[in-house]
Scaffold this motif. Structure first.
Motif, PDB file in Angstrom:
ATOM      1  N   LYS A 167       0.818  -1.221   0.000  1.00  0.00           N
ATOM      2  CA  LYS A 167       0.000   0.000   0.000  1.00  0.00           C
ATOM      3  C   LYS A 167       0.847   1.264   0.000  1.00  0.00           C
ATOM      4  O   LYS A 167       0.321   2.372  -0.028  1.00  0.00           O
ATOM      5  CB  LYS A 167      -0.929   0.006   1.208  1.00  0.00           C
ATOM      6  CG  LYS A 167      -1.940  -1.103   1.157  1.00  0.00           C
ATOM      7  CD  LYS A 167      -3.088  -0.788   2.045  1.00  0.00           C
ATOM      8  CE  LYS A 167      -4.135  -1.875   1.849  1.00  0.00           C
ATOM      9  NZ  LYS A 167      -5.371  -1.544   2.507  1.00  0.00           N
ATOM     10  N   ARG A 168       2.152   1.114   0.019  1.00  0.00           N
ATOM     11  CA  ARG A 168       3.059   2.255   0.134  1.00  0.00           C
ATOM     12  C   ARG A 168       2.844   3.293  -0.971  1.00  0.00           C
ATOM     13  O   ARG A 168       2.766   4.481  -0.718  1.00  0.00           O
ATOM     14  CB  ARG A 168       4.495   1.750   0.131  1.00  0.00           C
ATOM     15  CG  ARG A 168       5.472   2.709   0.739  1.00  0.00           C
ATOM     16  CD  ARG A 168       6.773   2.044   1.098  1.00  0.00           C
ATOM     17  NE  ARG A 168       6.576   1.239   2.304  1.00  0.00           N
ATOM     18  CZ  ARG A 168       7.235   0.140   2.591  1.00  0.00           C
ATOM     19  NH1 ARG A 168       8.157  -0.318   1.778  1.00  0.00           N
ATOM     20  NH2 ARG A 168       6.997  -0.533   3.694  1.00  0.00           N
ATOM     21  N   GLU A 169       2.730   2.840  -2.210  1.00  0.00           N
ATOM     22  CA  GLU A 169       2.567   3.748  -3.339  1.00  0.00           C
ATOM     23  C   GLU A 169       1.229   4.497  -3.253  1.00  0.00           C
ATOM     24  O   GLU A 169       1.174   5.705  -3.457  1.00  0.00           O
ATOM     25  CB  GLU A 169       2.667   2.985  -4.664  1.00  0.00           C
ATOM     26  CG  GLU A 169       2.711   3.867  -5.892  1.00  0.00           C
ATOM     27  CD  GLU A 169       3.936   4.762  -5.960  1.00  0.00           C
ATOM     28  OE1 GLU A 169       3.807   5.876  -6.503  1.00  0.00           O
ATOM     29  OE2 GLU A 169       5.012   4.385  -5.468  1.00  0.00           O
ATOM     30  N   ALA A 170       0.169   3.796  -2.917  1.00  0.00           N
ATOM     31  CA  ALA A 170      -1.159   4.409  -2.838  1.00  0.00           C
ATOM     32  C   ALA A 170      -1.259   5.400  -1.678  1.00  0.00           C
ATOM     33  O   ALA A 170      -1.998   6.381  -1.764  1.00  0.00           O
ATOM     34  CB  ALA A 170      -2.222   3.327  -2.691  1.00  0.00           C
ATOM     35  N   GLU A 171      -0.513   5.172  -0.610  1.00  0.00           N
ATOM     36  CA  GLU A 171      -0.602   6.026   0.574  1.00  0.00           C
ATOM     37  C   GLU A 171       0.472   7.105   0.646  1.00  0.00           C
ATOM     38  O   GLU A 171       0.462   7.916   1.571  1.00  0.00           O
ATOM     39  CB  GLU A 171      -0.522   5.163   1.841  1.00  0.00           C
ATOM     40  CG  GLU A 171      -1.708   4.255   2.016  1.00  0.00           C
ATOM     41  CD  GLU A 171      -1.593   3.325   3.206  1.00  0.00           C
ATOM     42  OE1 GLU A 171      -2.630   2.835   3.652  1.00  0.00           O
ATOM     43  OE2 GLU A 171      -0.462   3.077   3.689  1.00  0.00           O
ATOM     44  N   LYS A 172       1.369   7.156  -0.327  1.00  0.00           N
ATOM     45  CA  LYS A 172       2.519   8.064  -0.209  1.00  0.00           C
ATOM     46  C   LYS A 172       2.141   9.539  -0.165  1.00  0.00           C
ATOM     47  O   LYS A 172       2.850  10.337   0.412  1.00  0.00           O
ATOM     48  CB  LYS A 172       3.540   7.800  -1.307  1.00  0.00           C
ATOM     49  CG  LYS A 172       3.169   8.350  -2.652  1.00  0.00           C
ATOM     50  CD  LYS A 172       4.290   8.138  -3.645  1.00  0.00           C
ATOM     51  CE  LYS A 172       3.939   8.820  -4.952  1.00  0.00           C
ATOM     52  NZ  LYS A 172       5.035   8.760  -5.885  1.00  0.00           N
ATOM     53  N   ASP A 173       1.031   9.938  -0.758  1.00  0.00           N
ATOM     54  CA  ASP A 173       0.646  11.348  -0.757  1.00  0.00           C
ATOM     55  C   ASP A 173      -0.380  11.686   0.317  1.00  0.00           C
ATOM     56  O   ASP A 173      -0.770  12.831   0.461  1.00  0.00           O
ATOM     57  CB  ASP A 173       0.092  11.740  -2.124  1.00  0.00           C
ATOM     58  CG  ASP A 173       1.178  11.723  -3.193  1.00  0.00           C
ATOM     59  OD1 ASP A 173       2.342  12.015  -2.850  1.00  0.00           O
ATOM     60  OD2 ASP A 173       0.874  11.395  -4.343  1.00  0.00           O
ATOM     61  N   LEU A 174      -0.808  10.691   1.085  1.00  0.00           N
ATOM     62  CA  LEU A 174      -1.779  10.943   2.139  1.00  0.00           C
ATOM     63  C   LEU A 174      -1.123  11.569   3.358  1.00  0.00           C
ATOM     64  O   LEU A 174       0.009  11.239   3.705  1.00  0.00           O
ATOM     65  CB  LEU A 174      -2.448   9.636   2.565  1.00  0.00           C
ATOM     66  CG  LEU A 174      -3.307   8.928   1.527  1.00  0.00           C
ATOM     67  CD1 LEU A 174      -3.785   7.602   2.091  1.00  0.00           C
ATOM     68  CD2 LEU A 174      -4.485   9.791   1.130  1.00  0.00           C
ATOM     69  N   PHE A 175      -1.837  12.441   4.009  1.00  0.00           N
ATOM     70  CA  PHE A 175      -1.432  12.971   5.309  1.00  0.00           C
ATOM     71  C   PHE A 175      -0.021  13.544   5.285  1.00  0.00           C
ATOM     72  O   PHE A 175       0.829  13.196   6.096  1.00  0.00           O
ATOM     73  CB  PHE A 175      -1.555  11.894   6.383  1.00  0.00           C
ATOM     74  CG  PHE A 175      -2.856  11.173   6.326  1.00  0.00           C
ATOM     75  CD1 PHE A 175      -4.019  11.797   6.714  1.00  0.00           C
ATOM     76  CD2 PHE A 175      -2.924   9.891   5.845  1.00  0.00           C
ATOM     77  CE1 PHE A 175      -5.231  11.152   6.622  1.00  0.00           C
ATOM     78  CE2 PHE A 175      -4.133   9.230   5.759  1.00  0.00           C
ATOM     79  CZ  PHE A 175      -5.289   9.864   6.146  1.00  0.00           C
ATOM     80  N   LYS A 176       0.217  14.438   4.327  1.00  0.00           N
ATOM     81  CA  LYS A 176       1.522  15.083   4.184  1.00  0.00           C
ATOM     82  C   LYS A 176       2.626  14.035   4.124  1.00  0.00           C
ATOM     83  O   LYS A 176       3.598  14.061   4.875  1.00  0.00           O
ATOM     84  CB  LYS A 176       1.763  16.094   5.288  1.00  0.00           C
ATOM     85  CG  LYS A 176       0.748  17.216   5.263  1.00  0.00           C
ATOM     86  CD  LYS A 176       1.173  18.364   6.119  1.00  0.00           C
ATOM     87  CE  LYS A 176       0.102  19.430   5.993  1.00  0.00           C
ATOM     88  NZ  LYS A 176       0.478  20.676   6.549  1.00  0.00           N
TER      89      LYS A 176
END
Length: 103
Positions: free
Chosen positions: A63-72
């Motif tokens: 999930k690293r790629e999908a979450e990389k732009d979440l929450f600064k």
């Protein structure tokens, strides 16, 4: 010698990530306790606020790629190394006032 650090974590950002089901959070099947997996980055030099490092949510690999732009980008805090307060060395003028002690 070991080092200790003082950290500050943005609880608001942490709760937002938790509510959004960020993959850094998990629940123990054994105890039912909740955990947040974090990654600590140590800077080569302190930043402009004298922080020695930062704290980031540790996304699961898939999930690293999908979450990389979440929450600064997952950053939730910073930390600083505790500065040791070594005592100043004693010199002769420091001991003169104690010359009349009976021991």
């Amino acid at each position: 010698m070991s080092k200790s650090f003082n950290a500050s974590i943005n609880i608001t950002r942490l709760f937002e990530a938790f509510k959004a089901n960020h993959s850094a959070f998990s629940k123990s099947e054994k105890t039912g306790e909740m955990f947040c997996n974090l990654t600590l980055f140590m800077n080569d030099q302190p930043d402009q606020y004298d922080n020695d490092g930062s704290i980031k949510l540790n996304s699961k690999k898939e999930k690293r790629e999908a979450e990389k732009d979440l929450f600064k980008k997952g950053y939730v805090g910073n930390f600083k190394a505790n500065k040791s307060n070594e005592p100043a060395p004693i010199n002769d003028s420091d001991t003169q006032e104690y010359d009349d002690l009976p021991f």
